[in-house]
Every structure is written in C-alpha cells, then in structure tokens.
Write an enzyme that holds these catalytic residues in place. Structure first.
Site, mmCIF file in Angstrom:
data_model
loop_
_atom_site.group_PDB
_atom_site.id
_atom_site.type_symbol
_atom_site.label_atom_id
_atom_site.label_comp_id
_atom_site.label_asym_id
_atom_site.label_seq_id
_atom_site.Cartn_x
_atom_site.Cartn_y
_atom_site.Cartn_z
ATOM 1 N N GLU A 69 0.827 -1.197 0.000
ATOM 2 C CA GLU A 69 0.000 0.000 0.000
ATOM 3 C C GLU A 69 0.869 1.258 0.000
ATOM 4 O O GLU A 69 1.772 1.412 0.817
ATOM 5 C CB GLU A 69 -0.919 0.002 1.226
ATOM 6 C CG GLU A 69 -1.783 1.237 1.389
ATOM 7 C CD GLU A 69 -2.820 1.380 0.285
ATOM 8 O OE1 GLU A 69 -3.375 2.480 0.153
ATOM 9 O OE2 GLU A 69 -3.076 0.395 -0.434
ATOM 10 N N GLN B 247 -6.878 -7.355 -5.067
ATOM 11 C CA GLN B 247 -7.083 -7.651 -3.649
ATOM 12 C C GLN B 247 -8.194 -6.796 -3.041
ATOM 13 O O GLN B 247 -8.238 -5.577 -3.239
ATOM 14 C CB GLN B 247 -5.792 -7.431 -2.859
ATOM 15 C CG GLN B 247 -5.877 -7.913 -1.417
ATOM 16 C CD GLN B 247 -4.577 -7.719 -0.661
ATOM 17 O OE1 GLN B 247 -4.298 -6.622 -0.189
ATOM 18 N NE2 GLN B 247 -3.786 -8.782 -0.540
ATOM 19 N N CYS C 46 -3.064 -6.841 6.479
ATOM 20 C CA CYS C 46 -2.653 -5.446 6.602
ATOM 21 C C CYS C 46 -2.501 -5.052 8.071
ATOM 22 O O CYS C 46 -3.433 -5.223 8.863
ATOM 23 C CB CYS C 46 -3.658 -4.526 5.922
ATOM 24 S SG CYS C 46 -3.221 -2.777 6.043
ATOM 25 N N LYS D 190 -4.360 -13.775 1.722
ATOM 26 C CA LYS D 190 -3.056 -13.435 2.297
ATOM 27 C C LYS D 190 -3.261 -13.111 3.765
ATOM 28 O O LYS D 190 -4.121 -12.298 4.109
ATOM 29 C CB LYS D 190 -2.426 -12.248 1.567
ATOM 30 C CG LYS D 190 -1.006 -11.917 2.035
ATOM 31 C CD LYS D 190 -0.381 -10.843 1.141
ATOM 32 C CE LYS D 190 1.095 -10.643 1.466
ATOM 33 N NZ LYS D 190 1.324 -9.899 2.710
ATOM 34 N N ASN E 224 6.135 -15.616 2.555
ATOM 35 C CA ASN E 224 6.356 -14.186 2.367
ATOM 36 C C ASN E 224 7.016 -13.609 3.620
ATOM 37 O O ASN E 224 6.690 -14.002 4.726
ATOM 38 C CB ASN E 224 5.004 -13.501 2.095
ATOM 39 C CG ASN E 224 5.067 -11.992 2.074
ATOM 40 O OD1 ASN E 224 4.327 -11.324 2.787
ATOM 41 N ND2 ASN E 224 5.950 -11.419 1.276
ATOM 42 N N GLY E 225 7.957 -12.697 3.415
ATOM 43 C CA GLY E 225 8.570 -11.991 4.541
ATOM 44 C C GLY E 225 10.078 -12.115 4.586
ATOM 45 O O GLY E 225 10.619 -13.229 4.601
ATOM 46 N N GLU E 226 10.790 -10.969 4.561
ATOM 47 C CA GLU E 226 12.249 -10.898 4.709
ATOM 48 C C GLU E 226 13.011 -11.651 3.625
ATOM 49 O O GLU E 226 14.045 -12.279 3.893
ATOM 50 C CB GLU E 226 12.680 -11.393 6.095
ATOM 51 C CG GLU E 226 12.351 -10.441 7.227
ATOM 52 C CD GLU E 226 12.992 -9.065 7.067
ATOM 53 O OE1 GLU E 226 14.226 -8.983 6.943
ATOM 54 O OE2 GLU E 226 12.238 -8.069 7.058
ATOM 55 N N GLY F 183 8.054 -8.507 -1.772
ATOM 56 C CA GLY F 183 7.632 -7.118 -1.884
ATOM 57 C C GLY F 183 8.808 -6.179 -1.823
ATOM 58 O O GLY F 183 9.383 -5.787 -2.842
ATOM 59 N N ARG F 184 9.212 -5.814 -0.609
ATOM 60 C CA ARG F 184 10.295 -4.842 -0.440
ATOM 61 C C ARG F 184 11.583 -5.298 -1.103
ATOM 62 O O ARG F 184 12.344 -4.486 -1.643
ATOM 63 C CB ARG F 184 10.518 -4.575 1.050
ATOM 64 C CG ARG F 184 9.350 -3.880 1.737
ATOM 65 C CD ARG F 184 9.614 -3.666 3.223
ATOM 66 N NE ARG F 184 9.817 -4.945 3.914
ATOM 67 C CZ ARG F 184 10.425 -5.065 5.094
ATOM 68 N NH1 ARG F 184 10.904 -3.993 5.705
ATOM 69 N NH2 ARG F 184 10.553 -6.251 5.658
#
Length: 324
Positions: A13, A72, A102, A143, A203-205, A227-228
């Site tokens: 977002e 989404q 979120c 998710k 998902n994550g890191e 993502g990041r």
C-alpha cells in the site's frame, strides 16, 4: 495460481502500485502480481474504483509485460465483500485475493486486515462468501499474517481459509505486532503446512537469492511472494528464476544499473500522468530509497535528488542519466 507460478509480486500500500508493478514485471522473473487492496465497506463499488487501483483490468488483467494481476479486496462484511467480488469478476480479473494481513492501525480499527485473524470463523465466512459469488474459473486466494498480537490462532485461520475453498494462501511470517521488524518466522509457515493441503506461498524478509533459497528450505514452500526485496532489487525475481532454471546460483545482480535508469525514466513518465507535481519527486525518491540497499549508484542518485523537488529539473536529471 497459474501452473508453474513460483514468484509473486506482493501488494504494498502506497508504494507498489500499478506503475511500479509495470516497471518490475518488465525486468522478468515475476509470475503473478497482487494489487494494492481495495477497501470494501457497506456499498458496492463502481467499476472505476477497481480500475483505479488495477488498471491492468483494461488489459485482460495483465501488466504491459504480460504478467497476470490478481485484485485484492479488504473488508470484514462477508455479504458486501461477496457483492463487490461479483462486480469485480465482471471485469475479468486474473484472480481475487482477500487481505487478512494489513497491519495499518487505521485499517485494523475499522475491522480490516490483520485484526480479523482473531476471528477465524469470520475469516472463513468471508472466503466462503466470496468463493460462492465468483465464477469457478476465477481463483480466490487469501493473504494472512501469523496473527494479530500473537500466532496462537494461525492454524485455525489457515484451516478456515482452506475449508472455505481458497485456491491458495500466502502467509507473511510475522504477526501484526511484529510489524516489519526482522526476523520473519518462516518455521511457523512450515508448521501451518502440516495442517493444510492447499498450496501455500511464503512471504517476509526475502531480500536476496540466498534468502529465497533459505526460505524455501525452512518453509517447504517452493512459491514465494516478494515485496520490499523486489523494490530494492528489481532483478531479484529474475535471479531466482535463473537459479531455478540452471540449478545453480550466484549473488551477482541480474539487472544492471543502466537498465534501472531506463525503468526509472518510464516510472517517472507513468507517475506524471496521475500524481500531482508536488508529490512526484517523493515517489521517485521513495523507490530510490529502496534501490540503494542494492545499488551504490542509487545512493549517489538519492544524494543528488535529495533537495530537488521541481519536476522539470528532475526530468532534466533523468534525461541526463539516460543519455549518460
């Protein structure tokens, strides 16, 4: 999820919008994207509300590079989510994803996102209602995080999502309370896989190829959502794809800085079409802030643009970089 899809581009977002999705999918390696969330309250949204967040719906729900985009939805009312999903389905999305992850305070205060993980029964009702409302050929995925304040109900939520008929589940390996602080608790995804049979995505890191390989090893998930890490290193998905194809890897960058400069130029042109002039510089610097984790050249660019706000001067700077 399309057969063989292994790398998903995460929704973020305020950052990973359709313009940046366009840039990152041009690089290669991404199999599926998920849009930023569309907030559903007590009304059925008009067609333009879906297209505003996911203009790819006007292109058979694909980016310019041809990567499918799932749209989404976020909310807490099963009936209104179902009604909006039915309206969205008429636009032919590549899939509909439901947000139970979120962590934003304003979203959670209005019973959206991760706060729903304290109510596994409601989570299941939402997924079931949307699944019933959408034609069978359109995937309905979800998710989630590991929980809100703790992960004690993670298994309940995953089981509820599976029982309700979701096609697959992405798990961000942190609770809402964890926010985005490292580490990500990948081992808990492995725990969830012992309880559910539907396809799961970790998902994550995941910032590097090494992270991706270790995440796969710990979680048992071949499929990853990034993502990041992709915003910081646009070549990350391509590096993973190349590793998978060759069964060998390396830590060299898959995309050179000259290619990134070209993408930044396209990105700048894209945001100029829809972002007010006073905010355009901030959007470019936001991406550069991530890029400098991987590219020393991005640090130099960030320093040069730090105090620059005039779109005309930034356009001139980008033109000079492209010419160089």
């Amino acid at each position: 999820m399309p057969s063989g899809a292994r790398i998903l581009l995460a929704p973020m977002e305020g950052l990973l919008d359709h313009t940046l999705r366009d840039m990152l999918t041009r690089v290669g390696g991404v199999d599926v994207c998920v849009s930023e969330f569309i907030r559903v309250t007590n009304t059925v949204l008009p067609r333009r509300a879906f297209i505003r967040v996911a203009p790819e719906l006007l292109n058979q729900s694909r980016t310019v590079a041809g990567v499918p985009v799932r749209v989404q939805l976020l909310g807490s009312d099963p009936d209104f989510l179902a009604a909006n999903a039915a309206a969205l389905a008429q636009l032919g999305p590549a899939g509909i994803d439901l947000n139970f992850g979120c962590p934003a305070k304003t979203v959670n205060q209005h019973r959206g996102g991760a706060v729903l993980l304290d109510e596994p029964e409601l989570v299941g009702q939402i997924v079931a209602a949307v699944r019933r409302a959408v034609p069978a050929h359109i995937p309905v995925s979800a998710k989630m995080r590991l929980g809100y304040n703790d992960d004690s109900r993670a298994e309940e939520c995953a089981l509820a999502i599976e029982a309700a008929g979701a096609s697959d589940l992405v798990v961000h390996a942190r609770t809402k309370a964890h926010g985005y602080r490292p580490p990500a608790y990948w081992e808990r995804i492995a725990d969830l896989r012992q309880h559910v049979r539907m396809p799961m995505v970790a998902n994550g890191e995941i910032w590097t190829l090494a992270d991706a390989l270790r995440c796969r090893e710990v979680t048992g998930c071949e499929r990853l959502m990034i993502g990041r890490g992709m915003v910081a290193d646009p070549g990350l998905a391509l590096a993973i794809a190349q590793h998978d194809a060759l069964s060998k890897g390396g830590q060299q960058r898959a995309v050179q800085w000259s290619q990134i400069v070209g993408l930044m130029r396209l990105f700048w042109q894209g945001i100029a079409l829809r972002v007010a002039p006073r905010h355009r510089a901030g959007r470019l610097k936001q991406w550069l802030n991530y890029l400098r984790r991987v590219y020393p050249e991005a640090q130099e660019a960030f320093d040069q643009l730090r105090l620059l706000h005039d779109p005309v001067k930034i356009d001139q700077w980008l033109s000079a970089q492209s010419a160089g």
